[in-house]
Design an enzyme around this catalytic site. Structure first.
Site, PDB file in Angstrom:
ATOM      1  N   ASP A  77      -1.871  -3.973 -11.940  1.00 34.81           N
ATOM      2  CA  ASP A  77      -2.336  -2.587 -11.808  1.00 34.81           C
ATOM      3  C   ASP A  77      -1.446  -1.633 -12.602  1.00 34.81           C
ATOM      4  O   ASP A  77      -0.269  -1.921 -12.855  1.00 34.81           O
ATOM      5  CB  ASP A  77      -2.400  -2.163 -10.334  1.00 34.81           C
ATOM      6  N   GLU A 142       1.009  -2.855  -6.889  1.00 34.92           N
ATOM      7  CA  GLU A 142       2.442  -2.549  -6.889  1.00 34.92           C
ATOM      8  C   GLU A 142       2.644  -1.045  -6.996  1.00 34.92           C
ATOM      9  O   GLU A 142       3.568  -0.491  -6.422  1.00 34.92           O
ATOM     10  CB  GLU A 142       3.142  -3.259  -8.055  1.00 34.92           C
TER      11      GLU A 142
HETATM   12 ZN   LIG Z   1       5.808  -1.838 -12.564  1.00 34.55          ZN
END
Ligand SMILES: [Zn+2]
Length: 385
Positions: A77, A142
């Protein structure tokens, strides 16, 4: 300005990086990045598993059934591009200018992912019967809440007694030049959500009101005065930052009924979060203030001790750059906080982080090739000895 040779442009990691960058994987959408990676890993004999938790897609892939397990970890992501018109080129259509590849996720951290895959492909081609296992742990969450990502995968692995011995996280750890900094731990992150209660009143009659801004001001000064610690051999000093203060009802002649504030500690191993919370309450309680304080612990500090993984990482960087890396625990949190507590040694080595989360995020294409070489060397040093 560095000149880019055709050889670098034709590097397989650059080709894969292009494919990954064209996928609009804004948190928590993986947008097909992991399928692309899994397909390449399966061709090398990896067994891959998609672990979906809520709207988060995670990939666990492993080659080999015995220990020790060397795992590469990271995230597909990216943060949103912001105002696309402010970019010099389309954030999801990579473009090379003067040896730099521009796109959202170029540094954080699709170049790390591309380098891992190519490093593993090369290693497996040379050593198909290597000892131990190679693994990949990839999440799509994340940059977001990080609750259904790496944390959940580690829980699932622990539940079936699958252990990671060593982990290389491909987060952009470098500062000025590739490999100048390797992270071997991180400070803890503890946030406080504060409400100060007062009594609303007419600004001309403060005797009939209780202004929470006035109550909070000396305490705010006191919190900034405190030297929480001076750090230690492994950690920089604990830092305290206020990130938000809200009060006021929007009228110039009314003192507000309450104030809310948010603050954050990045704390060293000189503290644990419970002791730090107690200390903060002591400071508050020494002031005349009616307050409520809620806490959120987003990560405890962790530290990888000297040993085989740190040695191999340092050696790989030194061989390829001529300089030994600085071993650091600075910077923000990372998913290392979820991987380390299971008894895993974790290091973070990735490209230069100067442009991450910014407009015109970029990575040096030469560095992508060099990072691939570093990862390959780390695998050799860990699994061939
Ligand atoms: Zn990162």
């Amino acid at each position: 300005m560095t000149k880019t040779s055709t050889a670098q442009l034709e590097h397989p990691a650059i080709d894969l990086l292009y494919e990954l960058l064209r996928k609009r994987s804004v948190t928590p959408d993986d947008a097909g990045c992991q399928d692309l990676m899994a397909a390449r890993l399966e061709r090398m004999g990896f067994v891959s598993e998609t672990m979906q938790f809520g709207d988060v897609t995670n990939l666990w892939a492993r080659r080999g059934e015995t220990g020790p397990v060397l795992c590469f970890a990271g995230h597909t992501d990216v943060v949103p591009p912001g105002d696309v018109n402010e970019w010099s080129s389309d954030p999801f259509e990579p473009e090379i200018r003067a040896g730099q590849l521009y796109a959202r996720g170029a540094a954080d951290m699709k170049s790390g992912l591309a380098a891992m895959i190519i490093a593993i492909e090369r290693f497996v081609a040379d050593h198909p019967d290597h000892a131990g296992s190679l693994a990949l742990l990839i999440t799509s969450d994340e940059e977001g809440r990080a609750r259904d990502g790496t944390l959940k995968v580690i829980e699932a692995l622990s539940a079936r007694n699958e252990k990671i011995d060593w982990c290389v996280l491909g987060e952009p750890s470098s500062q000025e030049s590739l490999g100048d900094i390797v992270r071997i731990g991180r400070r803890g992150s503890l946030s406080g959500m504060l409400t100060v209660k007062g009594v609303q009143g007419h600004v001309a009659f403060p005797q009939f009101a209780d202004n929470p801004i006035r109550r909070f001001a000396p305490l705010l000064a006191k919190l900034h005065e405190i030297v929480w610690d001076n750090g230690n051999d492994s950690f920089p000093p604990t830092s305290f930052q206020v990130v938000d203060i809200q009060s006021g009802i929007g009228a110039p002649n009314v003192t507000p009924p309450s104030l809310t504030a948010r603050f954050n500690f990045r704390y060293s191993t000189e503290w644990d979060h419970e002791r730090l919370q107690r200390k903060v309450h002591e400071v508050f309680d020494a002031h005349e203030i009616d307050y409520e304080l809620k806490w959120h612990l987003s990560g405890k500090p962790f530290l990888t001790l000297p040993g085989k993984l740190i040695n191999a990482t340092s050696q790989a960087v030194t061989e390829l750059t001529g300089n030994a890396p600085e071993l650091s625990t600075g910077g923000g949190t990372s998913d290392g906080r979820f991987i380390s507590p299971a008894g895993t040694d974790v290091v973070e080595l990735g490209p230069i982080n100067a442009s991450i989360h910014k407009l015109d995020e970029h990575v040096s294409i030469e560095d992508v090739g060099r990072l691939t070489d570093m990862y390959q060397r780390i695998i050799e040093l860990m699994l061939l000895d």
